[in-house]
Design a protein around this motif. Structure first.
Motif, PDB file in Angstrom:
ATOM      1  N   LEU A  40      -7.266   4.722   4.214  1.00  8.10           N
ATOM      2  CA  LEU A  40      -7.563   6.136   4.443  1.00  8.10           C
ATOM      3  C   LEU A  40      -9.053   6.424   4.546  1.00  8.10           C
ATOM      4  CD1 LEU A  40      -4.808   7.508   2.100  1.00  8.10           C
ATOM      5  CD2 LEU A  40      -5.037   8.128   4.506  1.00  8.10           C
ATOM      6  N   VAL A  41      -9.844   5.806   3.646  1.00  5.73           N
ATOM      7  CA  VAL A  41     -11.286   6.068   3.670  1.00  5.73           C
ATOM      8  C   VAL A  41     -12.029   4.933   4.376  1.00  5.73           C
ATOM      9  CG1 VAL A  41     -13.244   6.803   2.233  1.00  5.73           C
ATOM     10  CG2 VAL A  41     -10.930   7.242   1.451  1.00  5.73           C
TER      11      VAL A  41
ATOM     12  N   ASN B 243      -1.530  -0.253  -0.372  1.00  9.13           N
ATOM     13  CA  ASN B 243      -1.423   1.055  -1.037  1.00  9.13           C
ATOM     14  C   ASN B 243      -2.471   2.023  -0.495  1.00  9.13           C
ATOM     15  OD1 ASN B 243      -0.490   2.878  -3.234  1.00  9.13           O
ATOM     16  ND2 ASN B 243      -2.556   2.533  -4.022  1.00  9.13           N
ATOM     17  N   ALA B 244      -3.696   1.507  -0.336  1.00  3.37           N
ATOM     18  CA  ALA B 244      -4.782   2.371   0.144  1.00  3.37           C
ATOM     19  C   ALA B 244      -4.578   2.766   1.605  1.00  3.37           C
ATOM     20  CB  ALA B 244      -6.124   1.671  -0.032  1.00  3.37           C
TER      21      ALA B 244
ATOM     22  N   MET C  55      -1.610   3.683   2.799  1.00  6.29           N
ATOM     23  CA  MET C  55      -0.330   4.395   2.788  1.00  6.29           C
ATOM     24  C   MET C  55       0.867   3.483   3.050  1.00  6.29           C
ATOM     25  SD  MET C  55      -1.046   8.228   4.202  1.00  6.29           S
ATOM     26  CE  MET C  55       0.046   9.054   3.066  1.00  6.29           C
TER      27      MET C  55
ATOM     28  N   PHE D  84     -11.175   8.377  -4.631  1.00  6.19           N
ATOM     29  CA  PHE D  84     -10.141   7.722  -3.825  1.00  6.19           C
ATOM     30  C   PHE D  84      -9.750   6.353  -4.377  1.00  6.19           C
ATOM     31  CE2 PHE D  84     -12.734  10.255  -0.789  1.00  6.19           C
ATOM     32  CZ  PHE D  84     -11.844  11.314  -0.732  1.00  6.19           C
ATOM     33  N   VAL D  85      -8.483   5.959  -4.130  1.00  6.01           N
ATOM     34  CA  VAL D  85      -7.960   4.732  -4.710  1.00  6.01           C
ATOM     35  C   VAL D  85      -8.365   3.513  -3.864  1.00  6.01           C
ATOM     36  CG1 VAL D  85      -5.919   3.746  -5.802  1.00  6.01           C
ATOM     37  CG2 VAL D  85      -6.011   6.179  -5.376  1.00  6.01           C
ATOM     38  N   GLU D  86      -9.667   3.279  -3.708  1.00  4.20           N
ATOM     39  CA  GLU D  86     -10.128   2.136  -2.906  1.00  4.20           C
ATOM     40  C   GLU D  86     -11.161   1.300  -3.657  1.00  4.20           C
ATOM     41  OE1 GLU D  86     -10.727   2.739   1.240  1.00  4.20           O
ATOM     42  OE2 GLU D  86      -9.110   4.191   1.404  1.00  4.20           O
TER      43      GLU D  86
ATOM     44  N   PHE E   9     -18.271  10.947   4.293  1.00  2.00           N
ATOM     45  CA  PHE E   9     -16.827  11.142   4.484  1.00  2.00           C
ATOM     46  C   PHE E   9     -16.467  12.617   4.415  1.00  2.00           C
ATOM     47  CE2 PHE E   9     -12.372  11.131   3.097  1.00  2.00           C
ATOM     48  CZ  PHE E   9     -11.824  10.349   4.089  1.00  2.00           C
TER      49      PHE E   9
ATOM     50  N   ILE F  35       5.123   5.715  -1.327  1.00  2.00           N
ATOM     51  CA  ILE F  35       4.067   5.483  -0.352  1.00  2.00           C
ATOM     52  C   ILE F  35       2.735   5.813  -1.022  1.00  2.00           C
ATOM     53  CG2 ILE F  35       3.151   6.210   1.892  1.00  2.00           C
ATOM     54  CD1 ILE F  35       5.842   4.601   1.930  1.00  2.00           C
ATOM     55  N   GLY F  36       1.778   4.888  -0.940  1.00  2.00           N
ATOM     56  CA  GLY F  36       0.494   5.057  -1.594  1.00  2.00           C
ATOM     57  C   GLY F  36      -0.346   6.134  -0.931  1.00  2.00           C
ATOM     58  N   PRO F  37      -1.535   6.359  -1.452  1.00  2.00           N
ATOM     59  CA  PRO F  37      -2.204   5.575  -2.485  1.00  2.00           C
ATOM     60  C   PRO F  37      -2.168   6.162  -3.902  1.00  2.00           C
ATOM     61  CG  PRO F  37      -3.807   6.927  -1.331  1.00  2.00           C
ATOM     62  CD  PRO F  37      -2.455   7.235  -0.723  1.00  2.00           C
TER      63      PRO F  37
ATOM     64  N   GLY G  67      -8.637  11.681   2.081  1.00  2.00           N
ATOM     65  CA  GLY G  67      -8.799  10.363   1.455  1.00  2.00           C
ATOM     66  C   GLY G  67      -7.615   9.915   0.620  1.00  2.00           C
ATOM     67  N   HIS G  68      -6.804  10.861   0.171  1.00  2.00           N
ATOM     68  CA  HIS G  68      -5.609  10.497  -0.582  1.00  2.00           C
ATOM     69  C   HIS G  68      -4.351  10.598   0.273  1.00  2.00           C
ATOM     70  CE1 HIS G  68      -7.570  11.078  -4.719  1.00  2.00           C
ATOM     71  NE2 HIS G  68      -7.138   9.834  -4.649  1.00  2.00           N
TER      72      HIS G  68
ATOM     73  N   SER H 230       3.057   7.816   6.709  1.00  2.00           N
ATOM     74  CA  SER H 230       1.693   7.686   7.227  1.00  2.00           C
ATOM     75  C   SER H 230       1.558   8.167   8.673  1.00  2.00           C
ATOM     76  CB  SER H 230       1.224   6.234   7.105  1.00  2.00           C
ATOM     77  OG  SER H 230       2.035   5.419   7.903  1.00  2.00           O
TER      78      SER H 230
END
Lengths: 291, 220
Positions: free
Chosen positions: A65-66, A103-104, A106, A213-215, A285, B13-15, B55-56, B77
């Motif tokens: 995502l990021v 996961n990051a 999706m 964010f989860v990264e 971002f 589904i993440g994150p 971002g999430h 997604s």
């Protein structure tokens, strides 16, 4: 059946000779009314999702995502023949990173116990599976892990926002260490020691995601969690004991969590998130996507 | 008490369980309330949802829920493309809802001539609280089949509603009453049930003199 400590489950199992996973299933039935067969079936499905998702994502690159991670899984798989730490540990780390990158991006994951820490358990269980540990044993390990996590959630927390990363990667690692120990024939006491030793080694870990964010640094911490879990499973099975018992370690982790400032509890304001590089990334971002 | 299955799962589904799964569950609640895919939806994002919705993947999760997609389907997604194909228009707007949980969204849906407003918060580990439906305050976790009834605020109204629900063997888990207007003698009842109710019960409720309107929301 009001069980508040892991030592009660260990004691029942060792006194009666009933395997630890079966004791957990009894507890679950009395507590929630869920039939043991149903829990086994559902746990088996969760393991199947870990297996399928890893197989379909193995060696891939991810568009997260990021965009701060996504190519590490592929790099690590290619590096495997050169590993110094050893094939098993490096494989566990690679699987953990793969699932965390997915996961990051999706992808579908199993939140065991959380999405941010979802790479640790597959890293450990799928490595054991490659080593020939029977699937049914892995499922029983997962059930024992569920009890470890439930005790942590009762006595402390599984949430990074409440107690920092020690509650997420730390808990996932304790759960995976217990699962590995049980699945490979360790005694209930060794399971508790493996969980205690691994949680101790991650005590105090803060939750400091860049931008929230989860990264970064979440994805790579999954690799360390998986390797630490395998390490302390081995150490516990060698007979090394945790001087402080698991339940007390959990209480200590909860206390540390409560004393953490908010900036270190998933707010994206402290730790790694509070570095010049991280701040620049976030600035760029958010300028792009401001509502 | 929570099951170990909630500790070692669920699959999702993440994150993020709070920013992705929780957001999607609020949106699925809205989908169940509308009963189908709306023509247009506006998501008003508050607090942390507003700051981190890209971002999430919160925005995709919210769209996915209203497209009727399940919480562990990988196509979450691609929810923006799916919404386009289904003809659902969507917009995102910032909002300040005041002193509410940081992960809160107000969802406004439009379908034909009907419109609905839902406010929900994602409170951690994928759990949610729906705090308002069409301006009626409530506190729902989305796990029970729920009846939303607008009724006359007169003696005996509630007992006839409860009798009609119970007659088919449906047990009430939780009941929440609000007085909408003392002057107009209007009240609302939010009733969570242990099992789903048959259509016949909803029909009988609608036929009661004291009942103005009935909405039924399936569990998420």
């Amino acid at each position: 059946m009001n069980v508040n400590s892991f030592s009660e489950l260990v004691e029942i199992s060792e006194k009666t000779g009933v395997p630890l996973d079966k004791v957990v299933l009894h507890w679950e039935m009395l507590d929630t009314g869920n039939a043991p067969e149903k829990i086994v079936e559902e746990a088996s499905k969760l393991l199947a999702i870990m297996e399928e998702e890893y197989e379909s994502k193995k060696g891939k690159t991810f568009k997260t995502l990021v965009g701060l991670t996504g190519t590490n899984s592929k790099k690590m798989l290619e590096y495997l023949p050169n590993t110094i730490i050893g094939e098993n540990a490096f494989t566990a780390a690679t699987i953990a990173i793969t699932m965390a990158e997915s996961n990051a991006a999706m992808g579908k994951i199993v939140a065991c116990p959380t999405a941010g820490a979802s790479g640790v358990m597959p890293g450990v269980l799928l490595t054991l599976e490659k080593l020939g540990v029977e699937r049914q044993k892995l499922v029983s390990g997962l059930i024992v892990a569920g009890a470890i996590g439930k005790i942590i959630s009762k006595r402390a927390s599984l949430s990074g926002a409440e107690s920092g990363c020690q509650a997420e990667i730390g808990s996932a690692t304790a759960m995976a260490a217990g699962a590995a120990t049980h699945a490979t024939g360790g005694t209930p006491t060794q399971v508790a020691n493996a969980a205690a030793l691994s949680l101790k080694s991650l005590m105090g870990l803060v939750c400091d995601p860049v931008g929230g964010f989860v990264e970064v640094p979440c994805v790579k911490r999954n690799a360390s969690g998986a390797v630490i879990a395998l390490l302390f499973s081995d150490i516990a099975k060698a007979g090394v004991e945790s001087v402080v018992p698991f339940d007390e370690v959990v209480d200590a982790m909860g206390k540390v969590g409560r004393s953490m400032p908010e900036s270190l509890r998933e707010t994206g304001k402290g730790g790694i998130a509070d570095t010049p590089t991280a701040k620049k990334i976030v600035q760029d971002f958010s300028n792009k996507f401001k509502l | 008490m929570s099951s170990i299955l909630e500790i070692i799962g669920p699959s999702m589904i993440g994150p993020s369980s709070s920013h992705t799964l929780g957001a999607m569950r609020i949106s699925r609640f809205a989908y169940n309330l509308v009963g189908s895919i709306p023509q247009k939806v506006i998501f008003y994002l508050h607090g942390s949802f507003q700051d981190t919705y890209i971002g999430h993947g919160t925005w995709l999760a919210l769209i996915a829920g209203l497209c009727g997609i399940k919480t562990d389907e990988p196509r979450v997604s691609k929810a923006n493309e799916i919404a386009k194909n289904l003809g659902m228009e969507y917009e995102f707007e910032p909002i300040d809802l005041g002193n509410v949980h940081p992960n809160t969204v107000k969802i406004v849906t439009y379908k034909d001539n009907a419109h609905h407003e839902i406010i929900g918060s994602s409170i951690g580990a994928g759990r949610i609280v729906i705090t308002s439906i069409d301006s009626v305050g409530c506190e729902l976790n989305g796990e029970y089949p729920t009846l939303l009834i607008e009724n006359e605020d007169i003696p005996g109204a509630l007992s006839s509603i409860i009798r009609t629900i119970s007659i088919n063997g449906t047990n009430i888990a939780r009941l929440n009453l609000n007085r909408a207007s003392k002057y107009l003698k209007l009240a609302s009842a939010v009733i969570e049930l242990d099992n789903e109710v048959p259509n016949s019960t909803i029909k009988s409720l609608k036929m009661l003199d004291v009942v103005k309107s009935v909405m039924y929301v399936k569990p998420i």
